[in-house]
Each structure stands twice: as structure tokens, then as C-alpha cells.
Design a protein around this motif. Structure first.
Motif, PDB file in Angstrom:
ATOM      1  N   VAL A 109      52.989  41.619  37.791  1.00  0.00           N
ATOM      2  CA  VAL A 109      51.559  41.706  37.493  1.00  0.00           C
ATOM      3  C   VAL A 109      51.303  42.927  36.624  1.00  0.00           C
ATOM      4  O   VAL A 109      50.676  42.848  35.558  1.00  0.00           O
ATOM      5  CB  VAL A 109      50.720  41.752  38.780  1.00  0.00           C
ATOM      6  N   THR A 124      51.318  34.010  34.006  1.00  0.00           N
ATOM      7  CA  THR A 124      52.084  33.890  35.235  1.00  0.00           C
ATOM      8  C   THR A 124      51.575  32.681  36.010  1.00  0.00           C
ATOM      9  O   THR A 124      50.466  32.206  35.775  1.00  0.00           O
ATOM     10  CB  THR A 124      51.934  35.152  36.110  1.00  0.00           C
ATOM     11  N   TYR A 138      53.161  36.062  42.821  1.00  0.00           N
ATOM     12  CA  TYR A 138      52.127  36.553  41.907  1.00  0.00           C
ATOM     13  C   TYR A 138      50.722  36.427  42.501  1.00  0.00           C
ATOM     14  O   TYR A 138      49.905  37.349  42.419  1.00  0.00           O
ATOM     15  CB  TYR A 138      52.187  35.771  40.592  1.00  0.00           C
ATOM     16  N   LEU A 142      47.730  39.483  42.985  1.00  0.00           N
ATOM     17  CA  LEU A 142      46.451  39.371  42.287  1.00  0.00           C
ATOM     18  C   LEU A 142      45.288  39.292  43.270  1.00  0.00           C
ATOM     19  O   LEU A 142      44.225  39.885  43.050  1.00  0.00           O
ATOM     20  CB  LEU A 142      46.470  38.156  41.365  1.00  0.00           C
ATOM     21  N   THR A 149      42.213  33.849  41.676  1.00  0.00           N
ATOM     22  CA  THR A 149      43.443  33.072  41.457  1.00  0.00           C
ATOM     23  C   THR A 149      43.250  31.572  41.623  1.00  0.00           C
ATOM     24  O   THR A 149      44.040  30.793  41.084  1.00  0.00           O
ATOM     25  CB  THR A 149      44.547  33.530  42.428  1.00  0.00           C
ATOM     26  N   PHE A 167      46.641  33.727  34.981  1.00  0.00           N
ATOM     27  CA  PHE A 167      47.326  33.170  36.142  1.00  0.00           C
ATOM     28  C   PHE A 167      46.931  31.711  36.308  1.00  0.00           C
ATOM     29  O   PHE A 167      45.745  31.363  36.250  1.00  0.00           O
ATOM     30  CB  PHE A 167      46.953  33.938  37.418  1.00  0.00           C
ATOM     31  N   THR A 295      50.558  48.877  41.460  1.00  0.00           N
ATOM     32  CA  THR A 295      50.111  48.390  40.151  1.00  0.00           C
ATOM     33  C   THR A 295      48.849  49.117  39.705  1.00  0.00           C
ATOM     34  O   THR A 295      48.747  49.594  38.558  1.00  0.00           O
ATOM     35  CB  THR A 295      49.854  46.872  40.215  1.00  0.00           C
TER      36      THR A 295
END
Length: 354
Positions: A109, A124, A138, A142, A149, A167, A295
Motif C-alpha cells: 500500500v 492493487t 491489501y 486500506l 475498499t 483498489f 504506512t
């Protein structure tokens, strides 16, 4: 309930087991393309008896699928299940194993957002607790970051065009394969579906980025795309990933590049690109939660540790895969600059607002 097989051909799975694939890993024959196509059509139609389906999947695992068989599977998947939504940009398709990771941080990510900020759009895709591992992927990172998502394919394409990163959610773009999750869970081992779902390419990208444990697997994937009649992917870049994921493994790592069905492989030393540490140094306690926190901190410029180095190099690989840089060194410089100037953090903000 199993559907009627009248509209299928002459090769129900039980016959394929008896006459072709079921005699053991040394004596089994390979299927023709037509046989493999019919087999997966029957599976997507929920036609086989559950015991027969499990035996067929296990027989395929024993004998190992050829690129022609895998190409038949992905072409059938494309025809019968996948809804492609192509963004205006041409992103890198990142196809990590859907059953996720259980020990080390998911870096893709952050790496994808960094690459997007540097000018390389990235896509992704994953499911939600996919067998056999049913671990974090993934989607779960997220979710922890507050990024939507549960998107329809067209929304995913818009996300890529608006932010540079997108995504795609398997139940929405590949419902036929997503519908196999209960049967797959009962197997207890991976099946060829674990391989082909990562190759679905829901954004219609020209570049696929994936990972492997051993080089022959990378060659098999490159040959699969070359044999496909539905997928035209001119460039395939694969490297040795951690836990089978598309996060590059620290140390001495093989990279494979496939173009026109031909494979070129070379070795890199990750310590020459800022990753001078071991794989266990990237382990975390809670994969989804910790990966999201790492992240966020890296993209904000608040971490300059091993995780920042790993995200930067993985971002560089995405830039390199799309040939938006001349070398990994140049890609790494671009990735680090995207973090330093705030561009990567801005992409995350856009994703949260999407």
C-alpha cells in the motif's frame, strides 16, 4: 445444487480425474486447452460434486499445472467472471497472493502510493480472508487507513485516475471466483485458484508485477500470459517476495522480467538499495493495524527506519516495472523524493477523501 451439465462438453471432472490428471504426480497427463477450459467452466457453474471438485483440485496440485492449462483457466475466468474497468491511465497491476501475510508488514500500500506520487499509477486487488491462510491482505491495510475498499469496478477505475492509486475488490469484479471461497476453504491447501485470481488484471493494465519463491514459477506465469488468448500483457516483472507477497525480500533477491514471452532474470543485493537488514526485521505483531500505522508514518515523513527504506525500494520496483525510470537507482531516488516533498502523503489524503 449442481447444475445440469448438458451445455458442457464431454469432459466432466470425474472423467478428467480417471483418464487424465488423477493418476499421481509422476504418471498424470496434462490436459488439453479445451479440457482445462471445460473443467473451469463446470467449476464456475457449480456443476461438479463437491468430492469430485476437491479431488480435481488436489490432482492439479500434485501434477502441477502447465502454462497452457493456466492460460485456459485465466481465459475462462476472464470470459465468465471478471469485470474489467480500465482507467484512462495505464497502471501497474500488483497481483499479490490473496490469502495474505501473517508475520511481516504489508508494504505494497505504501509502496503503491509512493509510486503514484512519483508519477507511476498503481492498481492493487484482493479479496477478504481468502483461503487457505485467510490472513491480512491489501484490503485490510486500506480499511485500517480509512480508505474505501468495497468499490464497484468503475469506482476503482475512477480512484486510479483521480489519485494514481486504486483498489479493486474481488467479490465485485470477480464474483464467480469469489463464490468458490467456501469450497476452497474446505480443501485445507491452496489450489490453482490461488494462482489465477492474482492474474485477473481488473484494470486491463499492460504491466503485471508479482512475486515468486522460485524462478521456475516466474517463468510459468510469464508463459501463462504468453499463452493466453484473452490477456495481452506486454511486460511482466516478478521478484522474490516475503511470504509469497509482492513485498521484496531483503538480501540477495532474483528479479525476473518477461517481455514477448521471453524471460530475463538478474540478481540484486537489497543492501545496495537501502535495505540492509533481514526479513525478520520487518515482522510486526498485528499485520493490518501495524502495516497501516507504519504506512501512514512513512508517507508523512515521520519514520526514516527500515520500514521507510523497504517502502521506498518497493515503490521503486513499481516505477521500474512500468519503465518510468532508467534504473532501480533512479526509481529509488524518485520514490524518496515523493515522500520528502509531501506528494505521497497528499495521495493518501486524496484516497481517504475519495
Amino acid at each position: 445444487m449442481a447444475q445440469s451439465s448438458e451445455h458442457h462438453g464431454e469432459w466432466p471432472l470425474k472423467r478428467l480425474l480417471t483418464e487424465v490428471v488423477g493418476s499421481g504426480h509422476k504418471s498424470a497427463d496434462d490436459m488439453t486447452r479445451a479440457q482445462a477450459t471445460e473443467a473451469f467452466e463446470r467449476i464456475l457453474d457449480d456443476e461438479p460434486d463437491h468430492t469430485t471438485l476437491g479431488a480435481f483440485w488436489l490432482a492439479n496440485r500434485w501434477k502441477r499445472n502447465t502454462p497452457d492449462e493456466l492460460a485456459a483457466y485465466i481465459d475462462t475466468m476472464a470470459d465468465r467472471s471478471v469485470e474489467v474497468a480500465t482507467p484512462d491511465c495505464d497502471p501497474v497491476d500488483c497481483g499479490a497472493n490473496y490469502d495474505g501475510k501473517g508475520r511481516s508488514a504489508i508494504l505494497g500500500v505504501g509502496a503503491g502510493i509512493v509510486a503514484a506520487a512519483a508519477g507511476t499509477p498503481v492498481v492493487t486487488h484482493s479479496g477478504d480472508r481468502v483461503p487457505t491462510q485467510k490472513q491480512d491482505a491489501y484490503k485490510h491495510v486500506l480499511d485500517e487507513l480509512g480508505v474505501r475498499t468495497d468499490l464497484k469496478p468503475a469506482e476503482s477505475a475512477d480512484m486510479v485516475d483521480e489519485t494514481g492509486f486504486g483498489f479493486y475488490y474481488q467479490p465485485n469484479f470477480n464474483p464467480g471466483v469469489a463464490g468458490l471461497v467456501e469450497r476452497r476453504d474446505m480443501m485445507g491447501v491452496r489450489t490453482f485458484v490461488n494462482t489465477i485470481e492474482t492474474l485477473a488484471n481488473p484494470a486491463g493494465a499492460d504491466v503485471h508485477l508479482g512475486s515468486f519463491y522460485h524462478l521456475p514459477y516466474a517463468k510459468r506465469i510469464i508463459d501463462t500470459f504468453a499463452a493466453s488468448e484473452r490477456y495481452e500483457i506486454p511486460r511482466v516483472v516478478m521478484f522474490q517476495g516475503m511470504e509469497g507477497y509482492d513485498d521484496i525480500r531483503p538480501g540477495s533477491t532474483t528479479v525476473a522480467v518477461g517481455e514477448g514471452g521471453e524471460l530475463d532474470d538478474f540478481e540484486i543485493k537489497t543492501d545496495e538499495y537501502g535495505m540492509d537488514f533481514a526479513e525478520e526485521d520487518l515482522e510486526v505483531d498485528d499485520v493490518a493495524t501495524d502495516s497501516a500505522a507504519i504506512t501512514e508514518a512513512v508517507l508523512a515523513g515521520d519514520r526514516e527506519d527500515r520500514f521507510a527504506d523497504a517502502i521506498a525500494l518497493n515503490g521503486a520496483f513499481r516505477i521500474y516495472a512500468r519503465e518510468d525510470c532508467e534504473s532501480l537507482d533512479e526509481g529509488l531516488a524518485m520514490a524518496r523524493e515523493a515522500i520528502a516533498d509531501g506528494s505521497a502523503e497528499a495521495v493518501l489524503d486524496e484516497l481517504r477523501e475519495f
